[in-house]
Motif scaffolding. Structure first.
Motif, PDB file in Angstrom:
ATOM      1  N   ASP A  31      89.923 115.372  21.327  1.00 42.75           N
ATOM      2  CA  ASP A  31      88.703 115.861  21.978  1.00 42.75           C
ATOM      3  C   ASP A  31      87.926 114.735  22.652  1.00 42.75           C
ATOM      4  O   ASP A  31      86.716 114.851  22.863  1.00 42.75           O
ATOM      5  CB  ASP A  31      87.817 116.576  20.936  1.00 42.75           C
ATOM      6  CG  ASP A  31      88.516 117.798  20.371  1.00 42.75           C
ATOM      7  OD1 ASP A  31      89.125 118.545  21.165  1.00 42.75           O
ATOM      8  OD2 ASP A  31      88.495 117.985  19.144  1.00 42.75           O
ATOM      9  N   ASN A  33      86.885 112.020  25.670  1.00 39.88           N
ATOM     10  CA  ASN A  33      86.679 112.083  27.125  1.00 39.88           C
ATOM     11  C   ASN A  33      87.553 111.025  27.801  1.00 39.88           C
ATOM     12  O   ASN A  33      87.078 109.991  28.237  1.00 39.88           O
ATOM     13  CB  ASN A  33      85.188 111.845  27.396  1.00 39.88           C
ATOM     14  CG  ASN A  33      84.855 111.975  28.865  1.00 39.88           C
ATOM     15  OD1 ASN A  33      85.663 112.445  29.661  1.00 39.88           O
ATOM     16  ND2 ASN A  33      83.661 111.542  29.225  1.00 39.88           N
ATOM     17  N   ASP A 373      96.647 114.477  33.488  1.00 38.49           N
ATOM     18  CA  ASP A 373      95.634 115.290  34.148  1.00 38.49           C
ATOM     19  C   ASP A 373      95.933 115.504  35.632  1.00 38.49           C
ATOM     20  O   ASP A 373      95.386 116.411  36.244  1.00 38.49           O
ATOM     21  CB  ASP A 373      94.267 114.615  33.993  1.00 38.49           C
ATOM     22  CG  ASP A 373      93.859 114.545  32.535  1.00 38.49           C
ATOM     23  OD1 ASP A 373      94.039 115.551  31.832  1.00 38.49           O
ATOM     24  OD2 ASP A 373      93.398 113.477  32.085  1.00 38.49           O
ATOM     25  N   HIS A 658      95.033 119.352  37.216  1.00 40.93           N
ATOM     26  CA  HIS A 658      94.694 120.486  36.369  1.00 40.93           C
ATOM     27  C   HIS A 658      93.256 120.922  36.631  1.00 40.93           C
ATOM     28  O   HIS A 658      92.421 120.129  37.097  1.00 40.93           O
ATOM     29  CB  HIS A 658      94.888 120.128  34.900  1.00 40.93           C
ATOM     30  CG  HIS A 658      96.331 120.075  34.503  1.00 40.93           C
ATOM     31  ND1 HIS A 658      97.127 121.199  34.446  1.00 40.93           N
ATOM     32  CD2 HIS A 658      97.137 119.045  34.162  1.00 40.93           C
ATOM     33  CE1 HIS A 658      98.344 120.864  34.075  1.00 40.93           C
ATOM     34  NE2 HIS A 658      98.385 119.553  33.904  1.00 40.93           N
ATOM     35  N   TRP A 660      90.873 121.338  34.729  1.00 39.05           N
ATOM     36  CA  TRP A 660      89.815 120.677  33.970  1.00 39.05           C
ATOM     37  C   TRP A 660      89.396 119.338  34.574  1.00 39.05           C
ATOM     38  O   TRP A 660      88.449 118.717  34.119  1.00 39.05           O
ATOM     39  CB  TRP A 660      90.235 120.473  32.519  1.00 39.05           C
ATOM     40  CG  TRP A 660      91.522 119.718  32.339  1.00 39.05           C
ATOM     41  CD1 TRP A 660      91.702 118.375  32.474  1.00 39.05           C
ATOM     42  CD2 TRP A 660      92.794 120.248  31.980  1.00 39.05           C
ATOM     43  NE1 TRP A 660      93.007 118.038  32.224  1.00 39.05           N
ATOM     44  CE2 TRP A 660      93.704 119.165  31.915  1.00 39.05           C
ATOM     45  CE3 TRP A 660      93.254 121.527  31.693  1.00 39.05           C
ATOM     46  CZ2 TRP A 660      95.049 119.337  31.586  1.00 39.05           C
ATOM     47  CZ3 TRP A 660      94.587 121.685  31.369  1.00 39.05           C
ATOM     48  CH2 TRP A 660      95.469 120.609  31.319  1.00 39.05           C
ATOM     49  N   LYS A 662      87.673 117.463  37.474  1.00 36.95           N
ATOM     50  CA  LYS A 662      86.717 117.850  38.514  1.00 36.95           C
ATOM     51  C   LYS A 662      86.456 116.683  39.466  1.00 36.95           C
ATOM     52  O   LYS A 662      86.692 115.531  39.128  1.00 36.95           O
ATOM     53  CB  LYS A 662      85.382 118.276  37.889  1.00 36.95           C
ATOM     54  CG  LYS A 662      85.499 119.154  36.659  1.00 36.95           C
ATOM     55  CD  LYS A 662      85.850 120.580  37.006  1.00 36.95           C
ATOM     56  CE  LYS A 662      85.841 121.454  35.754  1.00 36.95           C
ATOM     57  NZ  LYS A 662      86.398 122.764  35.963  1.00 36.95           N
ATOM     58  N   ILE A 679      86.023 115.269  33.388  1.00 38.89           N
ATOM     59  CA  ILE A 679      87.014 116.088  32.676  1.00 38.89           C
ATOM     60  C   ILE A 679      86.297 117.085  31.778  1.00 38.89           C
ATOM     61  O   ILE A 679      85.369 116.707  31.060  1.00 38.89           O
ATOM     62  CB  ILE A 679      87.930 115.192  31.824  1.00 38.89           C
ATOM     63  CG1 ILE A 679      88.814 114.343  32.721  1.00 38.89           C
ATOM     64  CG2 ILE A 679      88.807 116.023  30.896  1.00 38.89           C
ATOM     65  CD1 ILE A 679      89.556 113.280  31.993  1.00 38.89           C
ATOM     66  N   ASP A 680      86.760 118.330  31.829  1.00 37.70           N
ATOM     67  CA  ASP A 680      86.268 119.327  30.884  1.00 37.70           C
ATOM     68  C   ASP A 680      87.192 119.254  29.663  1.00 37.70           C
ATOM     69  O   ASP A 680      88.277 119.846  29.636  1.00 37.70           O
ATOM     70  CB  ASP A 680      86.320 120.725  31.534  1.00 37.70           C
ATOM     71  CG  ASP A 680      85.717 121.796  30.645  1.00 37.70           C
ATOM     72  OD1 ASP A 680      85.709 121.594  29.416  1.00 37.70           O
ATOM     73  OD2 ASP A 680      85.265 122.813  31.186  1.00 37.70           O
ATOM     74  N   GLU A 683      88.199 122.522  27.740  1.00 36.88           N
ATOM     75  CA  GLU A 683      89.180 123.348  28.464  1.00 36.88           C
ATOM     76  C   GLU A 683      90.574 122.739  28.339  1.00 36.88           C
ATOM     77  O   GLU A 683      91.557 123.439  28.127  1.00 36.88           O
ATOM     78  CB  GLU A 683      88.774 123.463  29.942  1.00 36.88           C
ATOM     79  CG  GLU A 683      89.681 124.414  30.714  1.00 36.88           C
ATOM     80  CD  GLU A 683      89.352 124.464  32.195  1.00 36.88           C
ATOM     81  OE1 GLU A 683      88.291 123.937  32.590  1.00 36.88           O
ATOM     82  OE2 GLU A 683      90.170 125.013  32.950  1.00 36.88           O
ATOM     83  N   ARG A 684      90.619 121.420  28.459  1.00 35.20           N
ATOM     84  CA  ARG A 684      91.931 120.758  28.347  1.00 35.20           C
ATOM     85  C   ARG A 684      92.543 120.983  26.967  1.00 35.20           C
ATOM     86  O   ARG A 684      93.725 121.311  26.847  1.00 35.20           O
ATOM     87  CB  ARG A 684      91.785 119.259  28.631  1.00 35.20           C
ATOM     88  CG  ARG A 684      93.098 118.511  28.500  1.00 35.20           C
ATOM     89  CD  ARG A 684      92.998 117.088  28.993  1.00 35.20           C
ATOM     90  NE  ARG A 684      92.121 116.266  28.163  1.00 35.20           N
ATOM     91  CZ  ARG A 684      91.781 115.017  28.447  1.00 35.20           C
ATOM     92  NH1 ARG A 684      92.239 114.460  29.552  1.00 35.20           N
ATOM     93  NH2 ARG A 684      90.995 114.327  27.669  1.00 35.20           N
ATOM     94  N   LYS A 687      93.826 124.544  26.682  1.00 35.61           N
ATOM     95  CA  LYS A 687      95.034 124.793  27.476  1.00 35.61           C
ATOM     96  C   LYS A 687      96.250 124.115  26.845  1.00 35.61           C
ATOM     97  O   LYS A 687      97.333 124.682  26.776  1.00 35.61           O
ATOM     98  CB  LYS A 687      94.828 124.277  28.906  1.00 35.61           C
ATOM     99  CG  LYS A 687      93.922 125.143  29.745  1.00 35.61           C
ATOM    100  CD  LYS A 687      94.695 126.317  30.320  1.00 35.61           C
ATOM    101  CE  LYS A 687      93.842 127.361  31.001  1.00 35.61           C
ATOM    102  NZ  LYS A 687      93.015 126.881  32.082  1.00 35.61           N
TER     103      LYS A 687
END
Lengths: 732, 325
Positions: A31, A33, A373, A658, A660, A662, A679-680, A683-684, A687
Motif C-alpha cells: 500500500d 506510494n 505502472d 494503468h 491508477w 494519473k 498514483i491511486d 485502486e492499484r 486491481k
C-alpha cells in the motif's frame, strides 16, 4: 488425515480469496506510494558531465536540476525556469565590446552573455559530503585510506548534511565538462561556444598530466586514485559568478540554441564537496564510491539504492523545495484531466522503483498483472495491445480497455533515413542527383511503416520531424520530388516518374547507358539476426522496381561505424534523435563542416552544398518566426532536391499506462516529469488482487495424478519383486 | 594424492596462459580499442580526442602484444596483453570499462547464480537418478518404453520453450509465483522456485536417458546376478549395488560441472531477471568489455580445471580400485 485435508482445503480457500502469490515486491510495499518502472540497460554513468543516453537520463533527470526545463504540458515544447528564478537574460555584444540590441543580426554579434539567476534557498539532498562535526568542520572530506577501508557503500558514512545551492555550483560543473579525467562527450561541442572552455581544457590536461605523473611515481601506474583537482583554482574566462545566486556564461557569436543546452544535465549543478569527497584516495578502489554511482543533486528525488544488476530506487529528497503543478497546458489537456492538480505542490510520489528487465515477455506480463505502472509497446505485443482502424487511427484492444489501460501516443523527435554517401563516385555529388531522386520515389516508406513498424510512424518529407519549428503541415510540407498533392493528401509519384529520372541519370532500365552494365548498388548494414532478412529483402525489392541490383553488405556494429567514418559506403540506414527541439539540431546533420569523413562530424552522408551551408549559418541565429521559416523551407527544399537522404520516417511513440497512474503526458524532450505524476494506490492494490488470484486446482490435480500413478507403479514393483526367475533363452 | 594435485595444478598454468592468449586474440580480432572506446562513450558527438583520452585512461593506448618503441623487457611488459593478463593469475581482475571492480561484481553476483544453480543441480540429480532407476527397474515394460519416448521428446524441446511456457502457465495463468525478479536472502525462494523447477524438468530427458543407460549396463553384470541369486530384493540391488557402481560414469559428468555452477546460466538468469554471473558475462560481450570477458573466461577455465581434478579425486572415493599412484 481428515483434519489435514480440512486444513489444506481451508488454506487453499483462503489463498483463493485474495492473497496474491505472484507479487514480486515485498508485502510491506503493497500500500505504499511507489511508482514501479523498469530499465533494460544498466547505466554506465550517472555523472551529469558524462551521461548522454536516455536510459541514464531517466534516473538523473529526477535528481539533478539544470537551470531550465521543458514545460510539462505545453506543445510545441517550451523552455521554462527550473532552478533558475527566471529565464536567462541574454545580451549581445559586438567585437568591440559594445552592447547590441536584442534583435541584432547574427553577423554583428561577437558574443552572447547569458545571465542566469537561481532561486535562493534551494538545498542539496542529504549527503555525507556535507556532513559537519560539532566544530563545524567537514566530517568526511579529509579521510585517510584507513578510514575508508572499512566502508563500502555510501550508507557506511552515517552522518549527512546539506547546504544551499549557489551559483558557484553551476560554474563548477561547467568547468567539469573540460576535466580531462571525465571525457565529457559534449566538451568539444560546448567548447566551440563557451568562451575559454577550450583553453581551460588544455590547461587542465597539462595540470592533470603532472598530477597523475607525480601520483603514479608514488603509488604505481595502475593506481586508481589520482588526487582531486580543485577546479575552483582554474579560471574559466567565459563563465563568471556575478553574485551568490547569479552567474554569467559568455558564448561566442549568436547561438540561441544555447538555451536548450541549459535544460540538459550537462549544465546541472555539482557541489564541489561531492567531487572532493569522492576523489579521496581509496573511494574508487573497487568500492564504486564515485559521482558516477552516487549522484548528488537538488531535484525532487535522490538515489537511495544503486544496484544496476537488479534495481534502482529513488526516494523523495526531503530538502526539495516543492514545485507547483502547471496551471496551463496544451489544448485538450484540461479535457483529458491533466490540469486537475494545477497549482498543487509536487512531487506526489514517494518512491520510484526501477526493476531490471532484460526480456520483453516477462516485462509485458508483469505490466498486465499490474506490477508495472506503465509500459511501452513492443512489436511482439503490438497486436495484443493496439488495434488500428481503417482510418489508420490507433486504439486499445478490447482486453486492454477491459483492464482500464490508457494509451498515449506522440510523434518522436527523431528522423530515420537511408543515406547516400555524397563522396561516392556512383551515388554521390551533384551529378548523381537524378539517380538519388529516382530511388527516393521508388522507396515506398509508407509500406515499410506498415510492415515493419506496425504503422507507428509518419513518412519523412524532410529532415525535420513534426513538432519542431520548421516542420510544415499540409501541401507545403510534402517533398515535391517524391510526392504529388492529390485530393488533399500526399501521393507518392508513380514508378514511371522514377524510371524517367533514372534514364536521365544515365541508367535506362537500370543499366549504364555507356557500357550496358547493370547498375549494382551496395547497402551497408548491421546484421543483427535472421529477423533482419525480411527488411533487407524489402530493400532489394524496392530497388528492383527500377531494375537496380542492391547488394547487402552486412557487418557488425564496429565495422559499420568504421565504414561510415572512412566514407567506405554507398548506402546505409540510420537515425537521429533530437538533443533539443530546434531545427538546427536536425539541419546540422547535412552541414558541410559536419562531414564525418573529413571533419569527424555528424554529417554521415558527407553532404555538402554551399548554399545550404550559408543558409544554415544564417538560420542558426534567427529567432523563430517567418524569416526563419523561410530560410528553413529553402534549406529543406535544397535537401529534397539534392536528395542525399531518403527521408524514411519519424517514429510514433506508443505508451500504455494503468488507470491508477494519473497526470501522464508523453514528453519526448524531458524526462523529469515523474514529479508531476500521481498514483491511486488503493485502486492499484485492488486491481492487483483481482487480477492475480492464485489458481491451485491444477497443482492439486497434478499431485493427485502423481499419487494415483504411484499405485500401479507400486503394484508393478511388488509383482517384479515376487516374480520367479525366467528361463534363459535356449541358444542354438 | 597431494603430489598428484600439485602436478595437475602445474599442468594448469600453460593451459591458462593458452586460454588467455586465445581470448585476447579472439577478442581483438573482432574489436579494436577504438571500438571499445566508442561503445563506452556513446554514439553522439564522439570526437577522436575523446577516444584517445578514453584509451589513455583505461590503459588501451599501448600496442596489443609487442611494443616496438620500448626497450628491453618493456617491449613485452608495456603492452595491453601483459598489463591486462598477468594480474589475473593473482585473481586480481581489475576494473570493468565502466570503472567498477570486476572482483566486487563477481563476489556480489555469484550468490544469485548459486541460489539458482545449486538447487537445480541437487534436485535435478536426485530426480534424474530416481527416474533413471525407475526406468531401469521396469526395463522392457511399457513404462520404460514410453518413459524413453517422453525423454527423447523433452530433449528435443528448446530450453526457451520451457522458460516461456513455464512463466506463462505458472506465473501468469496460475499466478502462483512472480514471473521474474530477485531478492536477496530468504526472500529469494519465491523467485527461484520456478526457474529451479524448469531447470530440473528441462534436463530430465537427457540426464534420465544417460543415467538409465549406465544403470542398464550395470544391471546385466555378473555381480547383480550373484546378488539376485543370493536372494537380495530388487530394491536393495538397485540402490545399494547398481547405484553405487554406476556412480563412476555419473561422477565424470557431474563433479566437473560443480565449480562451474558459479558461472550461472545465461538464458535462465536473463528471462527470470536474476542478477547472476551469466548475465554479467553476456552483458560484457555485448558491451565489448574486454576486462570482464577475459576475467570470466579465465575464471571459467580455472573452475573447469578444478572440476576435473575434483572428478579424479572423487573416483577414489567411490571406487577403491582407483589410486593416484
Amino acid at each position: 488425515m481428515r483434519k489435514a485435508t480440512v486444513l489444506l482445503l481451508a488454506f487453499l480457500a483462503l489463498a483463493g480469496c485474495g492473497r496474491v502469490w505472484n507479487d514480486p515486491y515485498p508485502a510491506i510495499e503493497r500500500d505504499a506510494n511507489i511508482l514501479y518502472s523498469s530499465f533494460t540497460e544498466r547505466p554506465k554513468t550517472l555523472d551529469p558531465a558524462k551521461s548522454y543516453t536516455s536510459d541514464e537520463w531517466d534516473f538523473i533527470s529526477q535528481i539533478y536540476e539544470p537551470p531550465l526545463q521543458y514545460h510539462y504540458l505545453k506543445r510545441p515544447y517550451e523552455l521554462i525556469p527550473q532552478s533558475a528564478a527566471a529565464m536567462p537574460v541574454v545580451r549581445y555584444i559586438d567585437a568591440n565590446g559594445v552592447a547590441l540590441k536584442a534583435d541584432a543580426a547574427a553577423r554583428d554579434v561577437a558574443y552572447s552573455d547569458y545571465e542566469i539567476r537561481i532561486r535562493p534557498g534551494i538545498q542539496f539532498q542529504p549527503h555525507p559530503a556535507f556532513a559537519k562535526g560539532a566544530d563545524g568542520q567537514p566530517l568526511y572530506l579529509g579521510l585517510t585510506e584507513d578510514d575508508i577501508k572499512r566502508r563500502f557503500i555510501l550508507a557506511d558514512f552515517p552522518q549527512t548534511g546539506t547546504r544551499e545551492l549557489i551559483a558557484e555550483d553551476y560554474v563548477y560543473q561547467i568547468k567539469r565538462l573540460a576535466h580531462p579525467r571525465l571525457s565529457s562527450p559534449v566538451f568539444s561541442h560546448i567548447a566551440d561556444y563557451v568562451v575559454g572552455l577550450k583553453e581551460l581544457g588544455a590547461l587542465l590536461q597539462e595540470a592533470n598530466k603532472n598530477i597523475v605523473a607525480a601520483h603514479q611515481a608514488k603509488f604505481g601506474a595502475s593506481d586508481q586514485g589520482p588526487p582531486w583537482i580543485d577546479l575552483r583554482e582554474f579560471a574559466l574566462r567565459g563563465v563568471t559568478v556575478v553574485d551568490r545566486y547569479t552567474y554569467r556564461i559568455r558564448v561566442k557569436g549568436k547561438y540561441p540554441q544555447f538555451l536548450f543546452w541549459l535544460a540538459m544535465p550537462f549544465f546541472a549543478p555539482v557541489p564541489v564537496e561531492a567531487e572532493q569527497f569522492y576523489t579521496q584516495r581509496g573511494m574508487n578502489d573497487g568500492r564504486n564510491l564515485t559521482l558516477e554511482w552516487y549522484p548528488v543533486g537538488t531535484g525532487p528525488y535522490m538515489l537511495a539504492e544503486n544496484n544496476p544488476n537488479a534495481r534502482m530506487v529513488l526516494t523523495r529528497n526531503p530538502h526539495f523545495r516543492g514545485e507547483a503543478y502547471p496551471a496551463e497546458g496544451a489544448p485538450g489537456d484540461r479535457e483529458e484531466g491533466l490540469l486537475v492538480e494545477a497549482g498543487k505542490i509536487a512531487p506526489f510520489i514517494d518512491r520510484i522503483v526501477y526493476a531490471r528487465e532484460r526480456e520483453s515477455i516477462p516485462y509485458w506480463n508483469k505490466f498486465l498483472q499490474g506490477y508495472y505502472d506503465r509500459s511501452g509497446v513492443d512489436s511482439d505485443q503490438f497486436d495484443q495491445a493496439v488495434k488500428i482502424s481503417f482510418e489508420g487511427e490507433a486504439a486499445l484492444s478490447e482486453d486492454m480497455e477491459r483492464r482500464g489501460i490508457q494509451l498515449r501516443t506522440s510523434v518522436g523527435t527523431s528522423t530515420f533515413y537511408m543515406s547516400f554517401n555524397y563522396l561516392d563516385p556512383v551515388v554521390g555529388g551533384p551529378s548523381a542527383r537524378k539517380l538519388r531522386q529516382a530511388i527516393s520515389i521508388a522507396m515506398d516508406w509508407e509500406e515499410f511503416i506498415t510492415i515493419f513498424q506496425n504503422g507507428r510512424g509518419l513518412p519523412g518529407m524532410g529532415p525535420i520531424p513534426p513538432g519542431i519549428f520548421g516542420h510544415l503541415e499540409g501541401e507545403a510540407s510534402i517533398n515535391p520530388i517524391v510526392y504529388d498533392w492529390v485530393d488533399g493528401k500526399p501521393r507518392r509519384k508513380p514508378i514511371e516518374a522514377a524510371k524517367r529520372l533514372l534514364a536521365e541519370a544515365g541508367y535506362p532500365s537500370g543499366r549504364d547507358a555507356k557500357t550496358g552494365a547493370p547498375l549494382v548498388l551496395y547497402l551497408d548494414t548491421v546484421q543483427r539476426g535472421p529477423g533482419d532478412k525480411a527488411r533487407l529483402d524489402w530493400y532489394r525489392r524496392q530497388f528492383a522496381k527500377l531494375d537496380i541490383q542492391l547488394e547487402i553488405r552486412a557487418t557488425d556494429w564496429n565495422r559499420f561505424q568504421e565504414k561510415l567514418r572512412k566514407g567506405n559506403t554507398q548506402l546505409f540506414f540510420i537515425g537521429w534523435n533530437a538533443d533539443y527541439p530546434d531545427p538546427e539540431n536536425f539541419l546540422f546533420l547535412l552541414h558541410g563542416d559536419q562531414g564525418q569523413s573529413k571533419f569527424s562530424g555528424e554529417n554521415r552522408a558527407n553532404y555538402s552544398n554551399a548554399e545550404f551551408d550559408s543558409l544554415f549559418d544564417r538560420m542558426k541565429g534567427l529567432p523563430n518566426g517567418p524569416d526563419r521559416q523561410a530560410v528553413i523551407s529553402r534549406m529543406v527544399r535544397i535537401a529534397q532536391d539534392d536528395a542525399p537522404w531518403l527521408f524514411a520516417y519519424h517514429p510514433k511513440d506508443y505508451r500504455l499506462m494503468h488507470a491508477w497512474l494519473k497526470n501522464v503526458k508523453p514528453n519526448q524532450m524531458a524526462r523529469n516529469g515523474i514529479k508531476f505524476q500521481r498514483i491511486d494506490v488503493a485502486e492499484r492494490a485492488a486491481k492487483r488482487e483481482a487480477w492475480n488470484g492464485p489458481v491451485w486446482w491444477p497443482v492439486i490435480a497434478l499431485i493427485v495424478l502423481l499419487g494415483a500413478s504411484a499405485i500401479p507403479a507400486y503394484a508393478g514393483y511388488r509383482r517384479r519383486e515376487r516374480m520367479a526367475a525366467r528361463r534363459a533363452p535356449v541358444r542354438a | 594424492m597431494f603430489a598428484y594435485i600439485i602436478r595437475r595444478l602445474a599442468y594448469a598454468i600453460p593451459i591458462l596462459i593458452g586460454v588467455n592468449i586465445l581470448t585476447f586474440a579472439l577478442f581483438f580480432v573482432v574489436n579494436t580499442p577504438d571500438d571499445m572506446a566508442r561503445m563506452q562513450l556513446g554514439a553522439k558527438r564522439v570526437t577522436p580526442e575523446a577516444i584517445e583520452k578514453w584509451k589513455l585512461e583505461h590503459g588501451y593506448d599501448r600496442p596489443l602484444l609487442f611494443n616496438s618503441e620500448a626497450a628491453g623487457i618493456e617491449r613485452i611488459a608495456s603492452t595491453i596483453f601483459f598489463e591486462k593478463s598477468v594480474k589475473l593469475f593473482a585473481l586480481d581482475f581489475g576494473n570493468a570499462d565502466d570503472g567498477r571492480s570486476i572482483g566486487h561484481e563477481i563476489r556480489t553476483r555469484m550468490w544469485a547464480s548459486l541460489a539458482l544453480a545449486i538447487p537445480v543441480f541437487l534436485v535435478g540429480l536426485a530426480v534424474h537418478v530416481t527416474f533413471a532407476l525407475i526406468l531401469a527397474f521396469f526395463r522392457g515394460s511399457y513404462l520404460d518404453f514410453w518413459g524413453v519416448v517422453v525423454c527423447v521428446a523433452m530433449m528435443s524441446i528448446s530450453s526457451l520453450f520451457y522458460i516461456i511456457g513455464g512463466q506463462y502457465l505458472v506465473s501468469k495463468l496460475l499466478a502462483l509465483v512472480p514471473i521474474s525478479g530477485y531478492a536477496a536472502g530468504m526472500d529469494a525462494w519465491k523467485f527461484v522456485i520456478l526457474p529451479v523447477v524448469i531447470g530440473v524438468i528441462h534436463n530430465i530427458g537427457s540426464s534420465t536417458r544417460w543415467y538409465r543407460t549406465v544403470f542398464l549396463e550395470e544391471i546385466f553384470k555378473d555381480y547383480v546376478r550373484t546378488a539376485r541369486a543370493k536372494g537380495l530384493s530388487e530394491r536393495v540391488i538397485m540402490f545399494r549395488h547398481v547405484l553405487k557402481n554406476g556412480m563412476i560414469p555419473i561422477l565424470t559428468g557431474v563433479v566437473v560441472v560443480i565449480p562451474s555452477l558459479f558461472l550461472g546460466s545465461l538464458v535462465t538468469e536473463s528471462f527470470f531477471g536474476i542478477p547472476g554471473l551469466g548475465t554479467y558475462t553476456i552483458e560484457a560481450i555485448n558491451s565489448q568489455d574486454f576486462g570482464v570477458v577475459r576475467s570470466m573466461v579465465f575464471l571459467g577455465s580455472v573452475l573447469y580445471i578444478v572440476g576435473l581434478i575434483a572428478t579424479d579425486i572423487s573416483y577414489t572415493l567411490v571406487d577403491p580400485r582407483v589410486r593416484f599412484d
